[in-house]
Structures are given as C-alpha cells and as structure tokens.
Design an enzyme around this catalytic site. Structure first.
Site, PDB file in Angstrom:
ATOM      1  CB  CYS A 106      -0.941   0.015   1.209  1.00  0.00           C
ATOM      2  SG  CYS A 106      -0.094  -0.036   2.785  1.00  0.00           S
ATOM      3  CD  GLU A 153       4.431  -3.235   8.286  1.00  0.00           C
ATOM      4  OE1 GLU A 153       3.633  -4.139   8.552  1.00  0.00           O
ATOM      5  OE2 GLU A 153       4.913  -3.071   7.157  1.00  0.00           O
ATOM      6  CD  GLN A 198      -0.486  -6.426   6.537  1.00  0.00           C
ATOM      7  OE1 GLN A 198      -0.582  -5.358   7.115  1.00  0.00           O
ATOM      8  NE2 GLN A 198      -1.456  -6.904   5.788  1.00  0.00           N
ATOM      9  CD  GLN A 257       2.510  -5.947   2.647  1.00  0.00           C
ATOM     10  OE1 GLN A 257       3.529  -5.392   3.053  1.00  0.00           O
ATOM     11  NE2 GLN A 257       1.328  -5.344   2.649  1.00  0.00           N
ATOM     12  CB  ALA A 309     -12.900 -10.584   2.257  1.00  0.00           C
ATOM     13  CG  MET A 338      -4.903  -3.749   5.326  1.00  0.00           C
ATOM     14  SD  MET A 338      -3.438  -3.649   6.363  1.00  0.00           S
ATOM     15  CE  MET A 338      -2.229  -3.085   5.166  1.00  0.00           C
ATOM     16  CB  SER A 339     -10.117  -6.387   4.654  1.00  0.00           C
ATOM     17  OG  SER A 339     -10.013  -5.346   3.720  1.00  0.00           O
TER      18      SER A 339
END
Length: 573
Positions: A50, A114, A116, A120, A193, A196-197
C-alpha cells in the site's frame, strides 16, 4: 549479472503519486513478464504494497537497467515517466540487498517495526516463482530477506517500535485513547476480505467490538471471513457478511468502518458518508465550522478604526492622522510610514509633552537611517504616552472544536477507497494513508532499531560473501571435473600399457592417483573460495579459468545445472 532495484515509496513520493502508480495483480504479472523479456534483465520480482512499489532485477548493465526498469514502471503504472522519475530511487548491488533486508525488518515501513511486510515479501517471491521470473539470485535474496526479518523480530524488540498499520490506524482513530476501551461495544463495518481487511477485522474483534459486518465483491469470501471471526476462540464478536450493495445501509448503522479493497475508484464518496451520518443523527453532515480566529479576523477587518485624527486634534496634535490610509499597526509604524523627518520630529516633541518645534521642512526625503531612528523614537513615545491608537494583532485563540464524531473511518487502501473530502465533514473522523504518514513521521524510534540495523549490516555482509563465493563455485567444479577427466585418461592409458593388471591393483592405483590430485587441488580451491568471498574477490574466478585453461562453456554449463537444481528446490522460507 548484478542486483538492481528501482522503486518509489511513502518516503520518496506523495500519496497522490503512490495512489496513481499502484499496481493490481494483473499489472504486476505483466510488469514481471515485460521485465524478464527486456534485454538488460535476466530475473525480476515486484514488491507492491500500500505504500511502496519496487521492481527488483538481475541486470547485466547498470545504466541500461535503470532506464529500462524506470520506463517499465511508468508504462505499467500509468504515470508518465517525466512525472514519476523525480520520485524514484535506485539501489544497486550491496545497497539493494541492504534496502530489501531493511524493508523485511520493518525499518523502512511507514510504521517502524510492523511485521505484515514479511507476508508481502513472501507473496512477491511466490508470484515471481510461479511466473519463473526468479532465478538463483532473487530466490536467494528474497528467502534470505525473510530469514533476516524473522531474526530481527525474534532477537529484538522491534515490534515495540511500531505496530501494524491497522493497529496504528486504530490508535489514530481513538485520538490517543486506549483502543480497547474506545472500541468496546462499537459496531464495525469492514469493506474487503483480503489480507489487510482480515487483519483489521481480527484486530477489531480482539479489541472488543460488539459486531462486525463484512462486505466484499465476492460474497463467499465475505462469508468465509465472517465465519472465521464468529468461530474464533479468543473473541465473542457477532460477525455476518453482506453484499457490496448493502454497504450504504451498513454504514448508517456502523460506528467504525475500515476499508481496504483493490478497487481503482472510490468505494465511499463524500456524499455517501454524509448520507450515513445524516441517517444516524438526523442532521446534515455539512462542512466543519470555521474557527474563531477566522471569524475574529473578519470582524476586525470590518470594524472601522477610531478617528485618531479627531482625537489628536483636541490635544493640538500637529499631525492629521486621519489622512493616513493604511490604518495603525502594532507600535504605530504604519501611522508614520511615508512622513518626512521634520514632521516626525515635531510630532515626537509634542507627544513627549514638549512644545512643537517650528522647523522648516527640508526638500527631499532624509536618508533611511534618519527615518528609522525617528520612527523608532516616535513609536516608543506613542506607546508610552498612548496618544496614537493602535490596531493590535488578534490574540491567538483556539478554533471552535468540531463536534464529536459519530462515524470513524479507517482507509488503508492504495489507491484510496474513501473520498478525501470526507475529512471536511462534521461528525466524521477519517484516517487514511496520508494522515497515517503524517502521524508516523514524529513517532519515537525504539532503541531496538539500532540492534536491527546491526543485524541488517551483518546479514548484508554475509549475503555478499555467500554470493561471491557462489560465483566462483562453477569454476571450482569445472576444475575438479577437468582433473577427474585427466585421472580417467591416465588410468586408461596405464591399462593399455599393462593389460594384465588385475582389478585389485587397478583399483589401488586409481585411488592413489585420485588422492594425489585431490591433495594438490584442496588448498588452492579452498583458498580461492575464501578470497572470492571478500570484497573485490570476483576476479579470482577469471584467474582460475585462465591459469588452468578452463573452457568457458564448461563453467557455464555447471552454472546452468546449478540454477536448474535451484529451480526444482525453490520455495519461500
């Protein structure tokens, strides 16, 4: 071949550019295909999140590689090359390795630490592997980056230096309050969905929201996420799925909404959000009220100044200050601007309580030093005596507070899902990627960051040494293969000369010759690998090929065989 990365991120480009340059899954695949088809590149991988878009490639020419990769990024992102170029950064060789390892550890993330980003990077490697665009170099690089990232999170407290974007975004929504206390009992809407969501939904569930509604273009995925949330052992949240066309109604009932989709257009317009607020409160969600400062300045500008000239005339002031068009400023400077020195001196004497000095006016204006001195003296006297009214600057005042928000929106999508105009709506608090970037710019860095930087530096050095050592391995293998061929040839020649040699003696002679060759080659091959692993050691492979007159094609065939083995055994760490 050499490692090159060309990209842009939240550190190099404004959100508006990142938003327009974002790549969907299909665009990433096409970019990979075009990159490996380009002349300078042999391998390629795309890391698109993102807040970053990076193209990694194994190239044989630096300048041609930079030009080609930049052009491809511009073509596939839809942003013109001239506009994109000022925001691009380039890393080469060890600097490129250092960059990816830093990214994997969360040092280059919008929110430091972070985790996450590891997922990715893993997805990026899997995509390149599926397309067969990742060879030995990028497979080794990305798998090592994953190991470095895991090591950093395991051995340090980098996680304490920051949180995931979801957690950080919720902290911004709660305006510094405890997130769990702020979220408890609220109704949430999650749009999307994807990964990230799903993370946002799980975080909201653990934070204590009472209900989560999931909306997604593929209804089955929304149902699956709602089912996972409902069946979670660590929460008791009520979760259900709705189709995307039910979002307006769900938004009216929601207290907090998180959106992160792959849509190329807006998912929530300002009108839709305003309608949802009006549906909750019964009052239109107009623009936020202007501040007291603006109203005060407008009122001051419209209020006429006191007639200073009339007041002064009663006290026999020698100046007609009512003729001054610019009004009065702090310390009265504007009242005397443009007047000649003789008149100013007269006014100064009068204001000080003396008698007016009858002094003939000089032709022309005096110098700037004289004017400045007289103006300063007059301003000081006027301030002390109070004869000249002043128009003072308004005191700083707090703006009228916005009404307490009834709807909290967290937009984690790039490009944005929620219209930026929502920021101006009363009764709504919107946190998006741009506001998260502003908020994280001043976030404190944890001491563990220094430890992670040392880990990255060590791992970069180790990776470089391993790559340089691997570069000479095909040459060493080719040398040993040549030595084996020499041994086989000499044994065959010996058998021709000694046809009666029995198997036992033949085996003993063969083993003896091999031991002699191995001992002769052991020290130089071990040493050359050590030397090749050091900076600047790439030339040892060329020296070895020259000294032993090794066939270049034989070395290349060994290298291709190694790449083929890597391809068979590939897989994310």
């Amino acid at each position: 071949m050499s490692l090159l990365v060309v990209g842009l991120s939240h550190r190099s480009a404004p959100v508006s550019v990142l938003e327009r340059a974002s790549l969907n899954a299909d665009a990433q695949l096409k970019l990979l295909q075009d990159t490996v088809a380009a002349e300078p590149a042999a391998e390629a991988a795309v890391l698109a999140t993102c807040n970053r878009i990076e193209l990694y490639a194994d190239v044989d020419k630096f300048h041609a590689g930079v030009a080609e990769l930049s052009t491809l990024l511009a073509q596939h992102s839809g942003v013109g090359l001239e506009e994109l170029t000022p925001h691009l950064y380039v890393h080469y060789e060890d600097r490129a390795v250092h960059h990816l390892f830093s990214v994997a550890c969360g040092l280059d993330s919008m929110v430091v630490g972070e985790g996450q980003i590891l997922g990715q990077i893993k997805d990026s490697l899997a995509r390149a592997q599926d397309l067969h665009s990742a060879g030995r170099l990028l497979n080794d690089l990305f798998q090592q980056a994953l190991r470095v990232g895991k090591r950093a999170h395991h051995e340090t407290g980098i996680d304490r230096a920051g949180q995931s974007l979801v957690t950080f975004g919720l902290e911004q929504l709660s305006a510094g309050a405890d997130v769990q206390r702020w979220a408890r009992g609220k109704k949430a809407l999650v749009i999307g969905a994807g990964s990230m969501s799903s993370l946002a939904a799980a975080t909201l569930a653990r934070s204590g929201v009472a209900e989560i509604v999931v909306a997604n273009r593929t209804f089955e995925r929304a149902e699956r996420l709602a089912q996972i949330l409902s069946e979670g052992d660590d929460t008791d949240v009520l979760a259900r799925a709705v189709p995307m066309d039910a979002v307006p109604g769900a938004l009216t009932r929601a207290d907090v909404a998180v959106s992160c989709t792959g849509a190329t257009g807006l998912v929530l317009t300002a009108d839709a959000v305003a309608a949802a607020v009006e549906g909750r409160t019964g009052a239109p969600a107009g623009a936020a009220t202007v501040g007291v400062r603006e109203a005060d300045e407008r009122q001051t500008a419209e209020t006429p100044l006191p007639n200073a000239g009339a007041a002064a005339a009663d006290d026999n002031c020698p100046l007609d200050l009512s003729s001054v068009p610019s009004g009065f400023s702090v310390m009265g400077e504007a009242a005397v601007a443009g007047m000649d020195a003789a008149t100013l001196e007269q006014h100064g004497a009068w204001a000080a309580g003396g008698t007016a000095v009858d002094r003939p006016r000089e032709t022309g204006r005096p110098g700037p030093e004289a004017d400045a001195e007289l103006i300063g003296a007059l301003a000081a006297t006027a301030t002390r005596v109070g004869r000249i009214p002043e128009r003072r600057r308004p005191e700083p005042v707090a703006e009228v507070p916005r009404p307490e928000p009834v709807l909290f929106l967290l937009d984690l999508a790039m490009p944005r899902d929620v219209d930026a105009a929502v920021h101006r709506l009363a009764g709504v608090r919107l946190v998006d990627i741009e506001s998260l970037a502003d908020a994280s710019a001043d976030a404190p860095m944890a001491a563990d960051v220094d430890m992670v930087r040392r880990i990255v530096a060590d791992e970069v050095a180790a990776f470089g040494a391993a790559q340089r050592a691997a570069h000479i391995t095909p040459t060493v293998v080719a040398l040993r293969s040549m030595a084996a061929d020499v041994v086989a040839g000499e044994i065959a020649r010996l058998e021709g000369r000694l046809p009666g040699l029995d198997d036992k003696h033949r085996a003993e002679i063969t083993q003896t010759v091999k031991r002699v060759v191995d001992k002769l080659l052991h020290a130089p091959t071990v040493r050359v690998k050590q030397l090749a692993a050091e900076p600047g050691g790439a030339g040892y492979a060329d020296a070895l090929r020259t000294l032993f007159d090794l066939d270049q094609e034989t070395v290349a065939s060994v290298s291709r065989a190694g790449n083929s083995t890597t391809e068979k055994n590939r897989g994310p760490a």
